[in-house]
Design a protein around this motif. Structure first.
Motif, PDB file in Angstrom:
ATOM      1  N   GLU A   1       6.194  -2.627  -1.368  1.00 57.55           N
ATOM      2  CA  GLU A   1       7.082  -2.778  -2.504  1.00 57.55           C
ATOM      3  C   GLU A   1       7.036  -4.221  -3.006  1.00 57.55           C
ATOM      4  N   VAL A   2       7.224  -4.352  -4.307  1.00 57.55           N
ATOM      5  CA  VAL A   2       7.221  -5.683  -4.919  1.00 57.55           C
ATOM      6  C   VAL A   2       8.417  -6.475  -4.396  1.00 57.55           C
ATOM      7  N   GLY A   3       8.154  -7.677  -3.955  1.00 58.56           N
ATOM      8  CA  GLY A   3       9.216  -8.524  -3.435  1.00 58.56           C
ATOM      9  C   GLY A   3       9.359  -8.489  -1.939  1.00 58.56           C
ATOM     10  N   ASP A   4       8.680  -7.542  -1.262  1.00 59.42           N
ATOM     11  CA  ASP A   4       8.762  -7.479   0.203  1.00 59.42           C
ATOM     12  C   ASP A   4       8.081  -8.708   0.809  1.00 59.42           C
ATOM     13  N   LYS A   5       8.682  -9.200   1.872  1.00 56.97           N
ATOM     14  CA  LYS A   5       8.096 -10.323   2.581  1.00 56.97           C
ATOM     15  C   LYS A   5       6.972  -9.827   3.483  1.00 56.97           C
ATOM     16  N   VAL A   6       5.801 -10.421   3.343  1.00 56.06           N
ATOM     17  CA  VAL A   6       4.630 -10.027   4.118  1.00 56.06           C
ATOM     18  C   VAL A   6       4.455 -11.027   5.257  1.00 56.06           C
ATOM     19  N   THR A   7       4.502 -10.540   6.468  1.00 50.90           N
ATOM     20  CA  THR A   7       4.384 -11.406   7.632  1.00 50.90           C
ATOM     21  C   THR A   7       2.923 -11.718   7.924  1.00 50.90           C
ATOM     22  N   GLN A   8       2.718 -12.741   8.727  1.00 52.51           N
ATOM     23  CA  GLN A   8       1.362 -13.103   9.130  1.00 52.51           C
ATOM     24  C   GLN A   8       0.728 -12.009   9.981  1.00 52.51           C
ATOM     25  N   ALA A   9       1.551 -11.319  10.769  1.00 53.25           N
ATOM     26  CA  ALA A   9       1.031 -10.229  11.602  1.00 53.25           C
ATOM     27  C   ALA A   9       0.496  -9.093  10.742  1.00 53.25           C
ATOM     28  N   ARG A  10       1.191  -8.777   9.639  1.00 50.19           N
ATOM     29  CA  ARG A  10       0.721  -7.715   8.739  1.00 50.19           C
ATOM     30  C   ARG A  10      -0.571  -8.135   8.045  1.00 50.19           C
ATOM     31  N   LEU A  11      -0.644  -9.379   7.601  1.00 53.61           N
ATOM     32  CA  LEU A  11      -1.869  -9.865   6.977  1.00 53.61           C
ATOM     33  C   LEU A  11      -3.041  -9.812   7.938  1.00 53.61           C
ATOM     34  N   PHE A  12      -2.800 -10.121   9.194  1.00 52.42           N
ATOM     35  CA  PHE A  12      -3.859 -10.072  10.199  1.00 52.42           C
ATOM     36  C   PHE A  12      -4.327  -8.637  10.422  1.00 52.42           C
ATOM     37  N   ARG A  13      -3.376  -7.698  10.485  1.00 54.93           N
ATOM     38  CA  ARG A  13      -3.759  -6.280  10.680  1.00 54.93           C
ATOM     39  C   ARG A  13      -4.571  -5.766   9.499  1.00 54.93           C
ATOM     40  N   LEU A  14      -4.181  -6.141   8.279  1.00 55.08           N
ATOM     41  CA  LEU A  14      -4.934  -5.709   7.100  1.00 55.08           C
ATOM     42  C   LEU A  14      -6.338  -6.300   7.102  1.00 55.08           C
ATOM     43  N   SER A  15      -6.462  -7.563   7.499  1.00 59.82           N
ATOM     44  CA  SER A  15      -7.776  -8.202   7.559  1.00 59.82           C
ATOM     45  C   SER A  15      -8.670  -7.543   8.597  1.00 59.82           C
ATOM     46  N   GLU A  16      -8.114  -7.240   9.758  1.00 57.99           N
ATOM     47  CA  GLU A  16      -8.896  -6.578  10.798  1.00 57.99           C
ATOM     48  C   GLU A  16      -9.294  -5.164  10.389  1.00 57.99           C
ATOM     49  N   ALA A  17      -8.405  -4.460   9.689  1.00 58.06           N
ATOM     50  CA  ALA A  17      -8.735  -3.101   9.226  1.00 58.06           C
ATOM     51  C   ALA A  17      -9.890  -3.130   8.229  1.00 58.06           C
ATOM     52  N   SER A  18      -9.908  -4.146   7.359  1.00 54.04           N
ATOM     53  CA  SER A  18     -11.005  -4.263   6.394  1.00 54.04           C
ATOM     54  C   SER A  18     -12.324  -4.573   7.091  1.00 54.04           C
ATOM     55  N   LYS A  19     -12.275  -5.433   8.102  1.00 55.99           N
ATOM     56  CA  LYS A  19     -13.490  -5.763   8.848  1.00 55.99           C
ATOM     57  C   LYS A  19     -14.037  -4.537   9.579  1.00 55.99           C
ATOM     58  N   ARG A  20     -13.154  -3.750  10.194  1.00 56.40           N
ATOM     59  CA  ARG A  20     -13.601  -2.530  10.888  1.00 56.40           C
ATOM     60  C   ARG A  20     -14.178  -1.526   9.902  1.00 56.40           C
TER      61      ARG A  20
END
Length: 533
Positions: free
Chosen positions: A61-80
């Motif tokens: 959702e727009v305005g949600d705070k994105v944590t560093q842990a979520r960014l890391f999971r998204l980055s790892e999912a893209s790499k896989r």
């Protein structure tokens, strides 16, 4: 009640480069009007490629705070995701097979199959000779007259054996004409077979199959996901003939791999295929195929693919964009994505001449024309192989699904006066319109054009002053043509007409007073948790 309740709106004016990214590239911004308090709108980002959350679960959702842990999971999912779709080894195996470098294991398998066939043939010959010997022993005990008949039967039998042997030799000749296997392809993995594919669906490919991947790949035909179907032979032939007759020098195929592989060598060398299916990476190099998400303009292989695409646009002279998008996608999104490519072409090549062919159902003409005024609908019926509803008309009639054939048409910027349709498929040139139309599409003198859309011959209504479907009749209450049995709305009264009588029913407007309360079912069956002492 809020009229926009539940409506889903796509915001194309937002800068997509600022959107969060999932493994399929930049996401799209949507908004939904919520119930309850008036004017409450929820804005959120979802995947641009798949609309089902089971296929891509990204949601923010727009305005949600994105944590560093979520960014890391998204980055790892893209790499896989990229690692799982690395087809480098598979492309090398296909290239070696093209050059005649057959794997030793494949040669051993072929020799083993030949030995098995030889052993089977020898066993059949031994069985036939034993039966002949038994027959001769029995015939030797018979009298002279019967011996003469036995000799004649032996002659006939030998002739039959020779005939069988000749048939066998003929079948061996037919089998010898079968092209040899140069590669084993795993349909489950979508790449060249490996020792890990022992229990998978394996397809044996010949040298010719390597140049026609759309013919041997199993289509990803899940409607809510890829919805991938390949054109039929007649449609491919028509499109290729049109490309040749119109004199196009370059072709950009977006989701049309079956047409791309059939292009002549003079045109295919200057053409490019864009598709979301990465399996084509096994058969084409980076100058022929780019793994691409059309709805957000994302190249999965990064800057290298973007440079190749830019160089292709720079080299274009007379370009045709052939587009076959998923029919469930939003029309405004398809048009916006097409405009993105056209803007890039105008930026990199000033002198390029552009034409467009958009494959879409005829009943989406109104939505398409709202966003693409430059495209007009041709009468040509586009058909797909192995599709019940969008297949050939004869197959659709036999299956009982559609009596009028495929509803898919070509929307094109090519003038219909120069777009010649195949007469062998029943199309003809209208003498008044000077346009090629289907034989069911008759010219209307009052409308001044050929008006049929769905494959039936329309009839003209003098009250509506236009042509309508033959099953429609003019309704004086509705002041328009509708089906004979329909509901006429006149103010707050609904007039229900059928064959025998007419009923008037007063319709009360439903009022939405607030947020709907959720039902709590099986409340009495829930066990109460005892309080702690």
């Amino acid at each position: 009640m809020n009229d926009n309740f539940g409506n889903l709106k796509l915001h194309l004016d937002s800068d997509i480069s600022t959107h969060p990214r999932c493994k399929h590239g930049p996401t799209l911004l949507f908004s939904r009007h919520m119930g309850g308090t008036q004017g409450v709108v929820k804005n959120f980002y979802v995947c641009a490629a798949y609309r089902n959350r089971k296929d891509c679960d990204f949601y923010q959702e727009v305005g949600d705070k994105v944590t560093q842990a979520r960014l890391f999971r998204l980055s790892e999912a893209s790499k896989r995701f990229l690692a799982n779709n690395d087809f480098g080894d598979s492309y090398k195996a296909v290239s070696d097979a093209r050059e005649g470098k057959v794997d030793s294991d494949l040669e051993e398998d072929e020799e083993m199959e030949e030995n098995v066939d030889t052993i089977a043939d020898l066993a059949e010959d031994d069985l036939a000779s034993e039966e002949e010997n038994d027959a001769e022993d029995k015939e030797s005990d018979v009298n002279g007259s019967e011996e003469v008949e036995a000799k004649e039967s032996d002659v006939n039998g030998s002739e039959e054996v020779e005939a069988k042997e000749s048939d066998l030799n003929g079948s061996e000749v037919v089998e010898a004409k079968k092209p040899p296997t140069v590669l084993k392809f795993c349909q489950d993995c979508g790449r060249a077979s490996t020792p890990l594919c022992l229990i998978h669906d394996i397809t044996k490919l010949s040298r010719e199959d390597l140049d026609k991947p759309a013919r041997i790949l199993k289509a990803k035909s899940k409607e809510s996901k890829e919805a991938q179907y390949f054109f039929s032979a007649s449609t491919k032939e028509f499109l290729v003939d049109t490309i040749d007759s119109q004199g196009f020098t370059h072709v950009l195929c977006i989701g049309c791999p079956s047409v791309y592989e059939c292009l002549p060598d003079t045109i295919s060398s200057n053409s490019l295929l864009l598709d979301l299916d990465p399996r084509f990476l096994s058969f084409y190099n980076s100058k022929q195929f780019l793994w691409y998400n059309f709805f957000n303009g994302h190249f999965f292989n990064g800057e290298n693919s973007s440079t190749i695409f830019r160089d292709f646009l720079i080299s274009c002279d007379k370009l045709l964009i052939l587009l076959d998008p998923p029919f469930g996608a939003k029309t405004e999104l398809i048009s916006h994505s097409l405009d993105r490519i056209i803007d890039q072409l105008e930026m990199f090549s000033i002198s390029a001449k552009l034409s467009t062919m958009w494959v879409f159902p005829y009943y989406m003409e109104r939505q398409l024309r709202q966003h693409r005024k430059d495209l007009v609908m041709s009468d040509y019926r586009v058909t797909y192989s192995d599709h019940i509803q969008f297949g050939a008309k004869e197959d659709a009639v036999k299956s009982g699904v559609r009596k009028l054939g495929s509803p898919v048409r070509l929307f094109t910027s090519i003038p219909l006066s120069v777009l010649q349709l195949p007469a062998s498929e029943g199309y003809q040139l209208c003498a008044e319109c000077r346009v090629w139309v289907a034989q069911e599409n008759r010219h209307c003198d009052q409308c001044g054009e050929c008006t049929s859309k769905d494959g039936r011959t329309y009839v003209h209504c003098d009250e509506c002053k236009r042509c309508v479907k033959p099953t429609y009749t003019h309704c004086k209450l509705c002041q328009r043509c509708k089906l004979p049995e329909h509901k006429c709305v006149e103010g707050g009264v609904v007039v229900v007409k059928d064959k025998e009588n007419i009923k008037k029913v007063v319709v009360e407007e439903k009022k939405f007073v607030g947020k709907r309360k959720s039902r709590k079912r099986n409340r009495h069956k829930r066990e109460k948790i005892p309080k702690k002492c």
